[in-house]
Design a protein around this motif. Structure first.
Motif, PDB file in Angstrom:
ATOM      1  N   ALA A 256      15.019  47.201  34.826  1.00  0.00           N
ATOM      2  CA  ALA A 256      14.604  47.988  35.789  1.00  0.00           C
ATOM      3  C   ALA A 256      14.404  47.626  36.998  1.00  0.00           C
ATOM      4  CB  ALA A 256      12.968  48.513  34.594  1.00  0.00           C
ATOM      5  N   ARG A 257      14.028  46.371  36.884  1.00  0.00           N
ATOM      6  CA  ARG A 257      13.841  45.920  38.404  1.00  0.00           C
ATOM      7  C   ARG A 257      15.077  46.264  39.279  1.00  0.00           C
ATOM      8  NH1 ARG A 257      10.286  40.433  40.272  1.00  0.00           N
ATOM      9  NH2 ARG A 257      10.334  41.128  42.023  1.00  0.00           N
ATOM     10  N   GLU A 258      16.267  45.621  38.478  1.00  0.00           N
ATOM     11  CA  GLU A 258      17.114  45.409  39.801  1.00  0.00           C
ATOM     12  C   GLU A 258      18.130  47.088  39.708  1.00  0.00           C
ATOM     13  OE1 GLU A 258      18.946  40.913  37.784  1.00  0.00           O
ATOM     14  OE2 GLU A 258      18.928  42.892  36.777  1.00  0.00           O
ATOM     15  N   LEU A 259      17.495  47.375  38.670  1.00  0.00           N
ATOM     16  CA  LEU A 259      18.390  49.436  39.361  1.00  0.00           C
ATOM     17  C   LEU A 259      17.361  49.937  40.598  1.00  0.00           C
ATOM     18  CD1 LEU A 259      19.209  50.889  35.677  1.00  0.00           C
ATOM     19  CD2 LEU A 259      20.171  50.308  37.605  1.00  0.00           C
ATOM     20  N   GLU A 260      15.827  50.002  40.280  1.00  0.00           N
ATOM     21  CA  GLU A 260      15.599  50.304  41.674  1.00  0.00           C
ATOM     22  C   GLU A 260      15.697  49.307  42.656  1.00  0.00           C
ATOM     23  OE1 GLU A 260      10.570  50.427  42.452  1.00  0.00           O
ATOM     24  OE2 GLU A 260      10.941  49.449  40.709  1.00  0.00           O
ATOM     25  N   GLU A 261      15.722  48.158  42.355  1.00  0.00           N
ATOM     26  CA  GLU A 261      16.195  47.614  43.632  1.00  0.00           C
ATOM     27  C   GLU A 261      17.283  48.312  45.213  1.00  0.00           C
ATOM     28  OE1 GLU A 261      17.638  43.556  44.688  1.00  0.00           O
ATOM     29  OE2 GLU A 261      15.331  43.491  44.778  1.00  0.00           O
ATOM     30  N   ALA A 262      18.155  47.896  43.596  1.00  0.00           N
ATOM     31  CA  ALA A 262      20.101  48.608  44.144  1.00  0.00           C
ATOM     32  C   ALA A 262      19.517  50.150  44.525  1.00  0.00           C
ATOM     33  CB  ALA A 262      20.698  48.680  42.617  1.00  0.00           C
ATOM     34  N   GLU A 263      18.756  50.728  43.648  1.00  0.00           N
ATOM     35  CA  GLU A 263      18.845  52.665  44.572  1.00  0.00           C
ATOM     36  C   GLU A 263      18.415  52.997  45.540  1.00  0.00           C
ATOM     37  OE1 GLU A 263      17.167  53.653  40.973  1.00  0.00           O
ATOM     38  OE2 GLU A 263      18.006  54.836  39.871  1.00  0.00           O
ATOM     39  N   THR A 264      17.095  51.263  46.114  1.00  0.00           N
ATOM     40  CA  THR A 264      16.585  51.584  47.150  1.00  0.00           C
ATOM     41  C   THR A 264      17.631  51.040  48.098  1.00  0.00           C
ATOM     42  OG1 THR A 264      14.157  50.950  46.833  1.00  0.00           O
ATOM     43  CG2 THR A 264      14.867  50.429  48.419  1.00  0.00           C
ATOM     44  N   ILE A 265      18.484  50.034  48.374  1.00  0.00           N
ATOM     45  CA  ILE A 265      19.291  49.794  48.807  1.00  0.00           C
ATOM     46  C   ILE A 265      20.759  50.591  49.455  1.00  0.00           C
ATOM     47  CG2 ILE A 265      21.429  47.874  49.376  1.00  0.00           C
ATOM     48  CD1 ILE A 265      19.453  46.325  47.412  1.00  0.00           C
ATOM     49  N   VAL A 266      20.739  51.446  48.335  1.00  0.00           N
ATOM     50  CA  VAL A 266      21.734  52.890  47.780  1.00  0.00           C
ATOM     51  C   VAL A 266      21.454  53.505  49.395  1.00  0.00           C
ATOM     52  CG1 VAL A 266      23.435  54.272  47.405  1.00  0.00           C
ATOM     53  CG2 VAL A 266      23.408  52.058  46.628  1.00  0.00           C
ATOM     54  N   ALA A 267      20.522  54.198  48.923  1.00  0.00           N
ATOM     55  CA  ALA A 267      19.736  55.335  49.526  1.00  0.00           C
ATOM     56  C   ALA A 267      19.609  54.986  50.914  1.00  0.00           C
ATOM     57  CB  ALA A 267      18.012  55.304  48.588  1.00  0.00           C
ATOM     58  N   ALA A 268      18.534  53.413  51.507  1.00  0.00           N
ATOM     59  CA  ALA A 268      18.972  53.233  52.870  1.00  0.00           C
ATOM     60  C   ALA A 268      19.819  52.874  53.681  1.00  0.00           C
ATOM     61  CB  ALA A 268      18.406  51.614  52.224  1.00  0.00           C
ATOM     62  N   ALA A 269      21.164  52.466  53.008  1.00  0.00           N
ATOM     63  CA  ALA A 269      22.464  52.813  54.259  1.00  0.00           C
ATOM     64  C   ALA A 269      23.207  53.678  53.433  1.00  0.00           C
ATOM     65  CB  ALA A 269      23.477  51.924  52.835  1.00  0.00           C
ATOM     66  N   PRO A 273      26.004  53.346  58.579  1.00  0.00           N
ATOM     67  CA  PRO A 273      26.698  52.400  58.952  1.00  0.00           C
ATOM     68  C   PRO A 273      25.831  51.023  59.813  1.00  0.00           C
ATOM     69  CG  PRO A 273      27.306  54.066  61.213  1.00  0.00           C
ATOM     70  CD  PRO A 273      25.828  55.061  60.612  1.00  0.00           C
ATOM     71  N   GLY A 274      26.507  49.658  58.960  1.00  0.00           N
ATOM     72  CA  GLY A 274      25.639  48.567  59.823  1.00  0.00           C
ATOM     73  C   GLY A 274      24.903  48.579  59.104  1.00  0.00           C
ATOM     74  N   ALA A 275      24.472  47.015  59.378  1.00  0.00           N
ATOM     75  CA  ALA A 275      23.078  46.341  58.530  1.00  0.00           C
ATOM     76  C   ALA A 275      21.336  47.514  59.043  1.00  0.00           C
ATOM     77  CB  ALA A 275      22.866  45.247  59.654  1.00  0.00           C
ATOM     78  N   GLN A 276      20.716  47.926  58.306  1.00  0.00           N
ATOM     79  CA  GLN A 276      19.784  48.671  57.981  1.00  0.00           C
ATOM     80  C   GLN A 276      18.398  47.449  57.446  1.00  0.00           C
ATOM     81  OE1 GLN A 276      19.134  51.573  58.757  1.00  0.00           O
ATOM     82  NE2 GLN A 276      21.518  51.729  59.374  1.00  0.00           N
ATOM     83  N   ALA A 277      17.405  48.284  58.014  1.00  0.00           N
ATOM     84  CA  ALA A 277      16.021  47.281  57.493  1.00  0.00           C
ATOM     85  C   ALA A 277      15.467  47.883  56.253  1.00  0.00           C
ATOM     86  CB  ALA A 277      15.558  46.851  58.851  1.00  0.00           C
ATOM     87  N   LEU A 278      14.843  47.059  55.358  1.00  0.00           N
ATOM     88  CA  LEU A 278      14.369  47.667  54.777  1.00  0.00           C
ATOM     89  C   LEU A 278      12.802  47.692  55.088  1.00  0.00           C
ATOM     90  CD1 LEU A 278      16.041  46.927  51.122  1.00  0.00           C
ATOM     91  CD2 LEU A 278      16.232  48.634  52.521  1.00  0.00           C
ATOM     92  N   ALA A 279      11.737  48.359  53.811  1.00  0.00           N
ATOM     93  CA  ALA A 279      10.153  49.110  54.400  1.00  0.00           C
ATOM     94  C   ALA A 279      10.106  47.385  54.162  1.00  0.00           C
ATOM     95  CB  ALA A 279       9.583  49.721  53.340  1.00  0.00           C
ATOM     96  N   PHE A 283      16.803  42.766  55.357  1.00  0.00           N
ATOM     97  CA  PHE A 283      17.845  43.523  55.838  1.00  0.00           C
ATOM     98  C   PHE A 283      19.085  43.972  55.418  1.00  0.00           C
ATOM     99  CE2 PHE A 283      15.924  42.536  59.680  1.00  0.00           C
ATOM    100  CZ  PHE A 283      16.338  43.569  61.210  1.00  0.00           C
ATOM    101  N   VAL A 284      19.708  44.665  55.660  1.00  0.00           N
ATOM    102  CA  VAL A 284      20.660  44.932  54.389  1.00  0.00           C
ATOM    103  C   VAL A 284      22.355  45.556  54.931  1.00  0.00           C
ATOM    104  CG1 VAL A 284      21.566  46.776  52.384  1.00  0.00           C
ATOM    105  CG2 VAL A 284      19.378  46.342  52.566  1.00  0.00           C
ATOM    106  N   ASP A 285      23.251  44.366  55.123  1.00  0.00           N
ATOM    107  CA  ASP A 285      24.309  44.478  55.428  1.00  0.00           C
ATOM    108  C   ASP A 285      25.502  45.349  54.519  1.00  0.00           C
ATOM    109  OD1 ASP A 285      24.909  42.978  54.212  1.00  0.00           O
ATOM    110  OD2 ASP A 285      25.456  41.321  55.466  1.00  0.00           O
ATOM    111  N   ALA A 286      26.873  45.832  54.846  1.00  0.00           N
ATOM    112  CA  ALA A 286      27.666  46.069  53.827  1.00  0.00           C
ATOM    113  C   ALA A 286      27.942  45.292  52.415  1.00  0.00           C
ATOM    114  CB  ALA A 286      29.254  46.320  54.461  1.00  0.00           C
ATOM    115  N   ALA A 287      28.003  43.767  52.036  1.00  0.00           N
ATOM    116  CA  ALA A 287      27.422  43.280  51.269  1.00  0.00           C
ATOM    117  C   ALA A 287      26.839  43.463  50.586  1.00  0.00           C
ATOM    118  CB  ALA A 287      28.309  41.468  51.687  1.00  0.00           C
ATOM    119  N   VAL A 288      25.728  44.105  50.599  1.00  0.00           N
ATOM    120  CA  VAL A 288      24.270  43.737  50.182  1.00  0.00           C
ATOM    121  C   VAL A 288      24.747  44.990  49.386  1.00  0.00           C
ATOM    122  CG1 VAL A 288      22.107  44.359  50.380  1.00  0.00           C
ATOM    123  CG2 VAL A 288      23.014  42.262  50.758  1.00  0.00           C
ATOM    124  N   VAL A 289      24.973  46.254  50.018  1.00  0.00           N
ATOM    125  CA  VAL A 289      25.552  47.484  49.619  1.00  0.00           C
ATOM    126  C   VAL A 289      26.002  47.713  48.646  1.00  0.00           C
ATOM    127  CG1 VAL A 289      25.719  49.792  50.370  1.00  0.00           C
ATOM    128  CG2 VAL A 289      24.235  48.930  51.848  1.00  0.00           C
TER     129      VAL A 289
END
Length: 302
Positions: A256-269, A273-279, A283-289
């Motif tokens: 459940a935690r991994e899913l929540e984190e994945a949803e947060t990353i995808v929503a932020a991206a 385009p490009g790297a994004q900073a989470l709260a 930082f989230v880049d294309a590979a992380v997304v």
């Protein structure tokens, strides 16, 4: 898998129980469980087909005694005469031995066959020969999966992974490999495991599934081993008994935690385009997304 006595004798298998065919199988996009069943035990194969595995692997090799090889082949061909609701693969006998040619000829082209597992592969020519032997006129043959069970097979992992377009995956056969290397502790196989994971990725194949956990009653040990395999880059696992299936699935499905984190990353991206900073400062880049999207896709498997 627990063995039972087959209803039929060593002759032509006409009374072996099998689930009724329900049209062509629709395997999950990402199979996680591959349940082995001995080809000379049709009743056990029938139970395996009803056990909830993503794929059932009917074994003509190690699980079958020499005097039962012919019966196992005939029983498996009988089973594969019609498509089943669960994808069925067949592990044939070693390609450098006298039985493999007969195995391939007996099952190739049958409507219930969804894949062939090739044991003890050591050279690309073996894979190419199996593909040629099972190709049908005007159509591709069944998907092939190579099992690397020796030091030589592991050493040639990348060449084997690129051997033929019909090859869809590689995996280790750890019992034989352990004996070949003289390895005692489980950690002694980690280099070989990583080698196969890297070779599969480099060749554009799916992540390999882990080899079986031989102690079918050691579910705690199975869970620990699956966690280690997941950390090394494996995806899913072969099993010997239905009781192992839920343990494997739990280990490889996102928490459940991994899913929540994945949803947060995808929503932020999304739309950015490009790297994004989470709260939280990451930082989230294309590979992380991309990794987050794979996690979500795995959770949504049928």
């Amino acid at each position: 898998m627990t063995r039972t006595t087959a209803a039929a004798g060593p002759g032509t298998p006409t009374s072996a129980p099998a689930p009724a065919p329900i049209g062509p199988p629709h395997p999950p996009a990402v199979p996680l469980t591959w349940l082995y069943a001995p080809g000379d035990r049709p009743q056990v194969v029938a139970k395996a087909l009803a056990a909830g595995a993503d794929v059932v692997v009917v074994d003509l090799e190690d699980a079958v005694a020499p005097e039962r090889k012919g019966y196992a082949r005939a029983a498996t061909a009988d089973l594969l005469g019609e498509a089943r609701s669960v994808p069925v693969h067949v592990r044939v006998n070693a390609l450098d031995g006298p039985l493999a040619r007969a195995d391939l000829a007996a099952v190739a082209g049958l409507p219930g066959l969804c894949g062939l597992r090739l044991p003890k592969v050591t050279c690309p020519q073996q894979i190419a020969a199996a593909a040629e032997a099972t190709a049908r006129t005007g159509a591709d043959g069944p998907p092939l999966y190579a099992l690397l069970e020796s030091a030589l097979g592991v050493e040639r992992a990348y060449a084997l992974a690129r051997a033929h377009p019909a090859l869809r995956g590689i995996a280790l056969g750890e019992a034989d490999l352990r004996a070949d290397l003289g390895v005692r502790g489980d950690a002694g196989l980690d280099w070989s495991r990583s080698r196969v994971v890297v070779a599969a990725r480099a060749a554009g194949l799916a992540p390999p599934a882990q080899s079986v956990h031989p102690d079918t009653r050691d579910l705690e040990g199975l869970a620990v081993s699956c966690a280690r395999g997941r950390a090394l880059g494996f995806l899913g696992r072969a099993a010997l008994h239905p009781r192992q299936l839920p343990v494997i699935e739990r280990a490889y499905l996102p928490t459940a935690r991994e899913l929540e984190e994945a949803e947060t990353i995808v929503a932020a991206a999304t739309g950015r385009p490009g790297a994004q900073a989470l709260a939280d400062g990451r930082f989230v880049d294309a590979a992380v997304v991309a990794a987050a999207r794979r996690t979500l896709s795995l959770a949504r498997r049928p």
